[in-house]
Design a protein around this motif. Structure first.
Motif, PDB file in Angstrom:
ATOM      1  N   ARG A 157      -9.117 -16.251  -2.647  1.00 52.44           N
ATOM      2  CA  ARG A 157      -9.423 -15.512  -1.436  1.00 52.44           C
ATOM      3  C   ARG A 157     -10.165 -14.245  -1.815  1.00 52.44           C
ATOM      4  NH1 ARG A 157      -5.319 -19.061  -0.876  1.00 52.44           N
ATOM      5  NH2 ARG A 157      -4.322 -19.308   1.141  1.00 52.44           N
ATOM      6  N   GLU A 158     -10.758 -13.611  -0.849  1.00 52.28           N
ATOM      7  CA  GLU A 158     -11.513 -12.401  -1.131  1.00 52.28           C
ATOM      8  C   GLU A 158     -11.197 -11.358  -0.075  1.00 52.28           C
ATOM      9  OE1 GLU A 158     -16.155 -11.185  -1.152  1.00 52.28           O
ATOM     10  OE2 GLU A 158     -15.606 -12.996  -2.273  1.00 52.28           O
ATOM     11  N   ARG A 159     -11.228 -10.105  -0.493  1.00 53.95           N
ATOM     12  CA  ARG A 159     -10.995  -8.988   0.414  1.00 53.95           C
ATOM     13  C   ARG A 159     -11.931  -7.865   0.027  1.00 53.95           C
ATOM     14  NH1 ARG A 159      -6.858  -4.547   0.167  1.00 53.95           N
ATOM     15  NH2 ARG A 159      -6.657  -3.857   2.304  1.00 53.95           N
ATOM     16  N   THR A 160     -12.578  -7.272   1.014  1.00 49.29           N
ATOM     17  CA  THR A 160     -13.412  -6.106   0.734  1.00 49.29           C
ATOM     18  C   THR A 160     -12.668  -4.870   1.217  1.00 49.29           C
ATOM     19  OG1 THR A 160     -14.577  -6.333   2.829  1.00 49.29           O
ATOM     20  CG2 THR A 160     -15.572  -7.389   0.912  1.00 49.29           C
ATOM     21  N   HIS A 161     -13.055  -3.755   0.667  1.00 45.25           N
ATOM     22  CA  HIS A 161     -12.320  -2.524   0.957  1.00 45.25           C
ATOM     23  C   HIS A 161     -13.304  -1.364   1.095  1.00 45.25           C
ATOM     24  CE1 HIS A 161      -9.163   0.439   0.792  1.00 45.25           C
ATOM     25  NE2 HIS A 161      -9.761   1.025  -0.207  1.00 45.25           N
ATOM     26  N   SER A 162     -13.057  -0.524   2.067  1.00 44.30           N
ATOM     27  CA  SER A 162     -13.836   0.708   2.220  1.00 44.30           C
ATOM     28  C   SER A 162     -12.873   1.837   2.570  1.00 44.30           C
ATOM     29  CB  SER A 162     -14.900   0.543   3.309  1.00 44.30           C
ATOM     30  OG  SER A 162     -14.287   0.299   4.555  1.00 44.30           O
ATOM     31  N   TRP A 163     -13.319   3.053   2.367  1.00 45.90           N
ATOM     32  CA  TRP A 163     -12.489   4.208   2.681  1.00 45.90           C
ATOM     33  C   TRP A 163     -13.379   5.389   2.979  1.00 45.90           C
ATOM     34  CZ3 TRP A 163     -13.187   2.068  -2.048  1.00 45.90           C
ATOM     35  CH2 TRP A 163     -13.725   2.864  -3.044  1.00 45.90           C
ATOM     36  N   ASP A 164     -12.777   6.385   3.593  1.00 45.57           N
ATOM     37  CA  ASP A 164     -13.491   7.625   3.903  1.00 45.57           C
ATOM     38  C   ASP A 164     -13.286   8.615   2.760  1.00 45.57           C
ATOM     39  OD1 ASP A 164     -14.397   7.117   6.696  1.00 45.57           O
ATOM     40  OD2 ASP A 164     -12.256   6.840   7.009  1.00 45.57           O
ATOM     41  N   ASP A 165     -14.161   9.578   2.686  1.00 49.36           N
ATOM     42  CA  ASP A 165     -14.058  10.630   1.683  1.00 49.36           C
ATOM     43  C   ASP A 165     -12.709  11.335   1.844  1.00 49.36           C
ATOM     44  OD1 ASP A 165     -14.274  12.893   0.086  1.00 49.36           O
ATOM     45  OD2 ASP A 165     -16.067  13.657   1.061  1.00 49.36           O
ATOM     46  N   PRO A 166     -11.846  11.286   0.833  1.00 51.59           N
ATOM     47  CA  PRO A 166     -10.528  11.920   0.975  1.00 51.59           C
ATOM     48  C   PRO A 166     -10.613  13.434   1.148  1.00 51.59           C
ATOM     49  CG  PRO A 166     -10.872  11.160  -1.275  1.00 51.59           C
ATOM     50  CD  PRO A 166     -12.021  10.648  -0.468  1.00 51.59           C
ATOM     51  N   MET A 167     -11.685  14.032   0.698  1.00 56.61           N
ATOM     52  CA  MET A 167     -11.820  15.482   0.828  1.00 56.61           C
ATOM     53  C   MET A 167     -12.059  15.900   2.276  1.00 56.61           C
ATOM     54  SD  MET A 167     -10.949  16.257  -2.091  1.00 56.61           S
ATOM     55  CE  MET A 167     -11.058  18.014  -1.914  1.00 56.61           C
ATOM     56  N   ALA A 168     -12.495  14.978   3.122  1.00 53.20           N
ATOM     57  CA  ALA A 168     -12.671  15.305   4.548  1.00 53.20           C
ATOM     58  C   ALA A 168     -11.328  15.685   5.160  1.00 53.20           C
ATOM     59  CB  ALA A 168     -13.289  14.124   5.293  1.00 53.20           C
ATOM     60  N   LEU A 188      -6.374   1.153   1.805  1.00 53.76           N
ATOM     61  CA  LEU A 188      -6.245   0.151   0.749  1.00 53.76           C
ATOM     62  C   LEU A 188      -5.138  -0.851   1.069  1.00 53.76           C
ATOM     63  CD1 LEU A 188      -6.953  -0.891  -2.116  1.00 53.76           C
ATOM     64  CD2 LEU A 188      -5.173   0.659  -2.965  1.00 53.76           C
ATOM     65  N   ILE A 189      -3.989  -0.337   1.456  1.00 58.11           N
ATOM     66  CA  ILE A 189      -2.848  -1.213   1.715  1.00 58.11           C
ATOM     67  C   ILE A 189      -2.871  -1.764   3.134  1.00 58.11           C
ATOM     68  CG2 ILE A 189      -0.318  -1.269   1.872  1.00 58.11           C
ATOM     69  CD1 ILE A 189      -0.309   0.612  -0.545  1.00 58.11           C
ATOM     70  N   GLY A 190      -3.372  -0.977   4.078  1.00 59.66           N
ATOM     71  CA  GLY A 190      -3.458  -1.456   5.451  1.00 59.66           C
ATOM     72  C   GLY A 190      -2.364  -0.949   6.366  1.00 59.66           C
ATOM     73  N   PHE A 191      -1.786   0.208   6.052  1.00 57.12           N
ATOM     74  CA  PHE A 191      -0.786   0.765   6.962  1.00 57.12           C
ATOM     75  C   PHE A 191      -1.398   1.883   7.783  1.00 57.12           C
ATOM     76  CE2 PHE A 191       0.028   3.087   2.962  1.00 57.12           C
ATOM     77  CZ  PHE A 191       0.147   4.411   3.369  1.00 57.12           C
ATOM     78  N   GLU A 192      -0.785   2.155   8.936  1.00 54.39           N
ATOM     79  CA  GLU A 192      -1.303   3.215   9.797  1.00 54.39           C
ATOM     80  C   GLU A 192      -0.174   4.068  10.348  1.00 54.39           C
ATOM     81  OE1 GLU A 192      -3.183   2.050  13.495  1.00 54.39           O
ATOM     82  OE2 GLU A 192      -2.112   0.163  13.452  1.00 54.39           O
ATOM     83  N   LEU A 193      -0.495   5.329  10.542  1.00 49.45           N
ATOM     84  CA  LEU A 193       0.434   6.289  11.118  1.00 49.45           C
ATOM     85  C   LEU A 193       0.460   6.065  12.623  1.00 49.45           C
ATOM     86  CD1 LEU A 193       2.220   8.741  10.481  1.00 49.45           C
ATOM     87  CD2 LEU A 193       0.177  10.166  10.644  1.00 49.45           C
ATOM     88  N   VAL A 194       1.634   5.765  13.176  1.00 47.61           N
ATOM     89  CA  VAL A 194       1.708   5.460  14.605  1.00 47.61           C
ATOM     90  C   VAL A 194       2.517   6.469  15.419  1.00 47.61           C
ATOM     91  CG1 VAL A 194       1.274   2.992  14.343  1.00 47.61           C
ATOM     92  CG2 VAL A 194       3.615   3.822  14.248  1.00 47.61           C
ATOM     93  N   LYS A 195       3.429   7.198  14.776  1.00 45.09           N
ATOM     94  CA  LYS A 195       4.214   8.217  15.487  1.00 45.09           C
ATOM     95  C   LYS A 195       4.342   9.448  14.607  1.00 45.09           C
ATOM     96  CE  LYS A 195       7.071   5.161  18.290  1.00 45.09           C
ATOM     97  NZ  LYS A 195       8.426   4.709  18.615  1.00 45.09           N
ATOM     98  N   VAL A 196       4.244  10.596  15.240  1.00 42.96           N
ATOM     99  CA  VAL A 196       4.359  11.868  14.522  1.00 42.96           C
ATOM    100  C   VAL A 196       5.073  12.870  15.410  1.00 42.96           C
ATOM    101  CG1 VAL A 196       3.108  13.805  13.494  1.00 42.96           C
ATOM    102  CG2 VAL A 196       2.165  11.508  13.314  1.00 42.96           C
ATOM    103  N   GLU A 197       6.097  13.493  14.864  1.00 47.50           N
ATOM    104  CA  GLU A 197       6.717  14.663  15.486  1.00 47.50           C
ATOM    105  C   GLU A 197       7.281  15.500  14.348  1.00 47.50           C
ATOM    106  OE1 GLU A 197      10.971  12.791  16.858  1.00 47.50           O
ATOM    107  OE2 GLU A 197       9.263  12.495  18.185  1.00 47.50           O
ATOM    108  N   GLN A 237       0.454  -8.911   4.317  1.00 40.87           N
ATOM    109  CA  GLN A 237      -0.662  -9.794   4.015  1.00 40.87           C
ATOM    110  C   GLN A 237      -0.440 -10.469   2.659  1.00 40.87           C
ATOM    111  OE1 GLN A 237      -3.188 -10.214   6.276  1.00 40.87           O
ATOM    112  NE2 GLN A 237      -2.123  -8.770   7.615  1.00 40.87           N
ATOM    113  N   GLU A 238      -1.091 -11.589   2.454  1.00 38.79           N
ATOM    114  CA  GLU A 238      -0.996 -12.311   1.183  1.00 38.79           C
ATOM    115  C   GLU A 238      -1.387 -11.465  -0.023  1.00 38.79           C
ATOM    116  OE1 GLU A 238      -3.577 -15.689   1.311  1.00 38.79           O
ATOM    117  OE2 GLU A 238      -1.928 -17.043   1.792  1.00 38.79           O
ATOM    118  N   TYR A 239      -2.398 -10.630   0.122  1.00 34.90           N
ATOM    119  CA  TYR A 239      -2.876  -9.862  -1.020  1.00 34.90           C
ATOM    120  C   TYR A 239      -1.827  -8.877  -1.533  1.00 34.90           C
ATOM    121  CZ  TYR A 239      -4.033  -5.980   2.137  1.00 34.90           C
ATOM    122  OH  TYR A 239      -3.971  -4.965   3.054  1.00 34.90           O
ATOM    123  N   MET A 240      -0.740  -8.702  -0.795  1.00 34.33           N
ATOM    124  CA  MET A 240       0.336  -7.808  -1.200  1.00 34.33           C
ATOM    125  C   MET A 240       1.407  -8.519  -2.027  1.00 34.33           C
ATOM    126  SD  MET A 240       0.965  -5.973   2.443  1.00 34.33           S
ATOM    127  CE  MET A 240      -0.333  -5.120   3.293  1.00 34.33           C
TER     128      MET A 240
END
Length: 176
Positions: free
Chosen positions: A16-27, A57-66, A77-80
């Motif tokens: 299988r194949e997976r591509t990955h992109s990310w934003d500049d962490p310094m932003a 990279l891993i595919g998690f997201e922040l959904v709640k914050v207080e 996912q399988e790649y994990m």
């Protein structure tokens, strides 16, 4: 006569194949200037500020914050997977560390940072693609001037505990 080492798998089977992109962490680092930890975490949740590369990279997201509490979501996912056909413990630990640390981050004033000092993880159940979405909840148990204690739970859709962690974080004063 020399022989070449052999392996059980010389070519990928059903690769299988997976591509990955990310934003500049310094932003994100620059966006945090002059903002409280709670404000920056809310902006990450809302997509105003890019999520850190590890989340992409891993595919998690922040959904709640207080203040003192955060929640991440993840779809396994399988790649994990590890070699025994379930999500690798490193994925569990990354989620738990992120939730505990980000919970601490929400309690910090502008110009103050943190770093994890330790992470203790207890694995209770396996996680697979068939398990469905999970959530990881982080909570601050104690916040002092120089250290904080946080906990995090990884839960399946039925609310069953998959893993539990505690983390101590060092509070880093404003940069001089």
């Amino acid at each position: 006569m020399t022989t070449q080492p052999t392996t059980a798998l010389t070519e990928p089977v059903d690769a299988r194949e997976r591509t990955h992109s990310w934003d500049d962490p310094m932003a994100t680092v620059h966006a945090a200037h002059g903002r409280t930890g709670l404000e920056i975490m809310q902006d990450v949740r809302d997509g105003v500020v890019p999520a850190p590369p590890i989340a992409r990279l891993i595919g998690f997201e922040l959904v709640k914050v207080e203040e003192g509490n955060v929640e991440f979501g993840l779809v396994p996912q399988e790649y994990m997977y590890n070699p025994i056909g379930s999500v690798h413990g490193g994925i569990f630990a990354t989620l738990l560390d992120s939730a505990a640390g980000c919970a601490v981050h929400t309690t910090l004033p502008a110009g103050v940072g943190y770093t994890s000092q330790d992470l203790t993880v207890k694995f209770l159940r396996r996680l697979t693609v068939e398990s469905g979405p999970v959530r990881c909840v982080g909570r601050v148990k104690h916040r002092g001037r120089s250290t904080a204690l946080a906990e995090a739970e990884l839960l399946d859709e039925q609310g069953r505990l998959l893993a539990y962690a505690t983390s101590s974080c060092l509070i880093l004063g404003p940069a001089g």
